[in-house]
Design a protein around this motif. Structure first.
Motif, PDB file in Angstrom:
ATOM      1  N   UNK A   1       0.796  -1.052   0.102  1.00 39.26           N
ATOM      2  CA  UNK A   1      -0.091   0.013  -0.073  1.00 39.26           C
ATOM      3  C   UNK A   1       0.986   1.221   0.148  1.00 39.26           C
ATOM      4  N   UNK A   2       0.680   2.230  -0.797  1.00 42.66           N
ATOM      5  CA  UNK A   2       1.284   3.424  -0.857  1.00 42.66           C
ATOM      6  C   UNK A   2       0.154   4.547  -1.032  1.00 42.66           C
ATOM      7  N   UNK A   3       0.601   5.762  -0.712  1.00 41.03           N
ATOM      8  CA  UNK A   3      -0.223   6.933  -0.903  1.00 41.03           C
ATOM      9  C   UNK A   3       0.432   8.043  -1.796  1.00 41.03           C
ATOM     10  N   UNK A   4      -0.869   8.673  -2.423  1.00 43.80           N
ATOM     11  CA  UNK A   4      -0.388   9.653  -3.329  1.00 43.80           C
ATOM     12  C   UNK A   4      -1.566  10.637  -3.365  1.00 43.80           C
TER      13      UNK A   4
ATOM     14  N   UNK B   1      -3.114  -0.099  -3.555  1.00 45.31           N
ATOM     15  CA  UNK B   1      -2.107  -1.171  -3.551  1.00 45.31           C
ATOM     16  C   UNK B   1      -1.281  -1.078  -5.139  1.00 45.31           C
ATOM     17  N   UNK B   2      -0.051  -0.640  -5.033  1.00 50.28           N
ATOM     18  CA  UNK B   2       0.712  -0.508  -6.129  1.00 50.28           C
ATOM     19  C   UNK B   2       1.545  -1.797  -6.670  1.00 50.28           C
ATOM     20  N   UNK B   3       1.311  -2.910  -5.718  1.00 53.89           N
ATOM     21  CA  UNK B   3       1.811  -4.181  -6.314  1.00 53.89           C
ATOM     22  C   UNK B   3       1.046  -5.026  -7.278  1.00 53.89           C
ATOM     23  N   UNK B   4      -0.262  -4.697  -7.063  1.00 51.17           N
ATOM     24  CA  UNK B   4      -1.411  -5.226  -7.804  1.00 51.17           C
ATOM     25  C   UNK B   4      -1.199  -5.213  -9.283  1.00 51.17           C
ATOM     26  N   UNK B   5      -0.852  -3.873  -9.630  1.00 52.21           N
ATOM     27  CA  UNK B   5      -0.534  -3.312 -10.921  1.00 52.21           C
ATOM     28  C   UNK B   5       0.872  -3.942 -11.764  1.00 52.21           C
ATOM     29  N   UNK B   6       1.874  -4.436 -10.904  1.00 53.29           N
ATOM     30  CA  UNK B   6       2.742  -4.861 -11.457  1.00 53.29           C
ATOM     31  C   UNK B   6       2.797  -6.310 -12.268  1.00 53.29           C
ATOM     32  N   UNK B   7       3.198  -6.110 -13.547  1.00 53.16           N
ATOM     33  CA  UNK B   7       2.917  -7.694 -14.067  1.00 53.16           C
ATOM     34  C   UNK B   7       4.384  -8.372 -13.974  1.00 53.16           C
ATOM     35  N   UNK B   8       5.479  -7.452 -14.423  1.00 59.49           N
ATOM     36  CA  UNK B   8       7.052  -7.949 -14.490  1.00 59.49           C
ATOM     37  C   UNK B   8       7.709  -7.033 -13.920  1.00 59.49           C
TER      38      UNK B   8
ATOM     39  N   UNK C   1       6.558   6.058 -10.118  1.00 60.63           N
ATOM     40  CA  UNK C   1       6.972   6.678  -9.132  1.00 60.63           C
ATOM     41  C   UNK C   1       6.273   6.020  -7.989  1.00 60.63           C
ATOM     42  N   UNK C   2       5.118   5.389  -8.003  1.00 65.31           N
ATOM     43  CA  UNK C   2       4.151   4.832  -7.129  1.00 65.31           C
ATOM     44  C   UNK C   2       5.142   3.442  -6.849  1.00 65.31           C
TER      45      UNK C   2
END
Length: 237
Positions: free
Chosen positions: A149-152, A162-169, A196-197
Motif C-alpha cells: 500500500x502506498x499513498x498519493x 495497492x501498487x503491487x497489484x498493477x505490477x505484471x513483471x 513513482x508509485x
C-alpha cells in the motif's frame, strides 16, 4: 431564443498518432502539450474536423498521457479530419511544427474502435544511480509480497492504494554507465499506478531510497499479453 450553432460534419478520416516526450520536454504537462499540439495542427494546415456547439474544437482525442516529469516513447492520440489525407504527409508536417523534444514517431489510419481500449499496460524503464545488486534485492522483496500500500495526493485528496497489484513483471539490469535500470510492466488500473508509485512501494517494502532522482521513461504502451508479460503495439490492432 438563442440561435442554434451550426452543426459540423463528422470526420471523413481518423488518424492515430504516436509521439515522444524527450529531454526537457518531459516536464511538459498534458495541458501544455494539448495547447502545443493544437497550435501545431493549425500551423501545419492539417484539415481538422471540428466539434459542433457554440465553441467548436478540433477533434483530438488523447489517451493514456504520461505523468509530468517522465519521458516517453509511446504517447498516443487520435485526430478527426475533414478531408482524406496521406498519413505520411501529416507525419512530416506535424513533426516540423512541433518543438524539438515533442516528436511524432508514427501516423496511421485508424482501424476503428476505441484507441483507449487497446492501452491496457505500459512498459516503463526506471533508471537509478544505485547498484543493481541492491535494487534487485529490493525488487525481489517487493515481488514476493502480495500487496504493498502506498499513498498519493490526487484531485480527490490523499488516496491509499495497492501498487503491487498493477505490477505484471519487474526485472533489474545494470547500466553500462553505472547504476541500474528497473524494467517494469504496469497494468493500467483505477487509480492508475505510476512508476513513482512503484518506487514508493520499494521504499515502503524494502527500504530502498534512491541516491538520486530516478529518470522515468515509458518505452511502450498498448495491449497486454498476460501470458508473456509483454506490451504490444496499439496501432497494429
Amino acid at each position: 431564443m438563442r440561435e442554434q450553432p451550426e452543426q459540423q460534419a463528422p470526420p471523413v478520416q481518423r488518424l492515430r498518432i504516436r509521439y515522444a516526450k524527450r529531454g526537457r520536454l518531459r516536464f511538459t504537462s498534458h495541458r501544455d502539450f494539448s495547447r502545443a499540439f493544437e497550435r501545431a495542427v493549425f500551423r501545419a494546415r492539417v484539415p481538422m474536423a471540428y466539434s459542433s456547439g457554440f465553441n467548436p474544437h478540433p477533434r483530438i482525442s488523447y489517451a493514456g498521457a504520461a505523468p509530468t516529469g517522465s519521458a516517453s516513447e509511446a504517447e498516443y492520440l487520435e485526430i478527426g479530419l475533414a478531408e482524406v489525407v496521406d498519413p505520411a504527409q501529416v507525419h512530416a508536417l506535424l513533426d516540423e511544427a512541433l518543438p524539438e523534444g515533442l516528436d511524432v514517431l508514427e501516423v496511421v489510419v485508424s482501424a476503428g474502435g476505441s484507441l483507449a481500449e487497446h492501452l491496457e499496460a505500459s512498459h516503463w524503464r526506471i533508471d537509478l544511480a544505485d547498484d543493481a545488486e541492491t535494487v534487485a534485492a529490493a525488487v525481489e522483496s517487493f515481488l514476493a509480497t502480495e500487496s504493498v500500500l502506498v499513498e498519493r495526493m490526487t484531485k480527490k485528496g490523499l488516496r491509499e492504494f495497492d501498487c503491487r497489484a498493477a505490477v505484471v513483471t519487474a526485472a533489474v539490469v545494470p547500466r553500462e554507465a553505472g547504476g541500474s535500470t528497473i524494467d517494469v510492466v504496469l497494468r493500467h488500473t483505477v487509480p492508475a499506478v505510476r512508476p513513482d508509485d512503484v518506487l514508493a512501494g520499494l521504499e515502503r517494502q524494502a527500504g530502498l531510497i534512491p541516491a538520486q532522482t530516478a529518470l522515468l521513461t515509458r518505452v511502450a504502451q498498448g495491449p497486454l499479453d498476460e501470458h508473456q508479460g509483454t506490451v504490444g503495439d496499439p496501432l497494429a490492432v
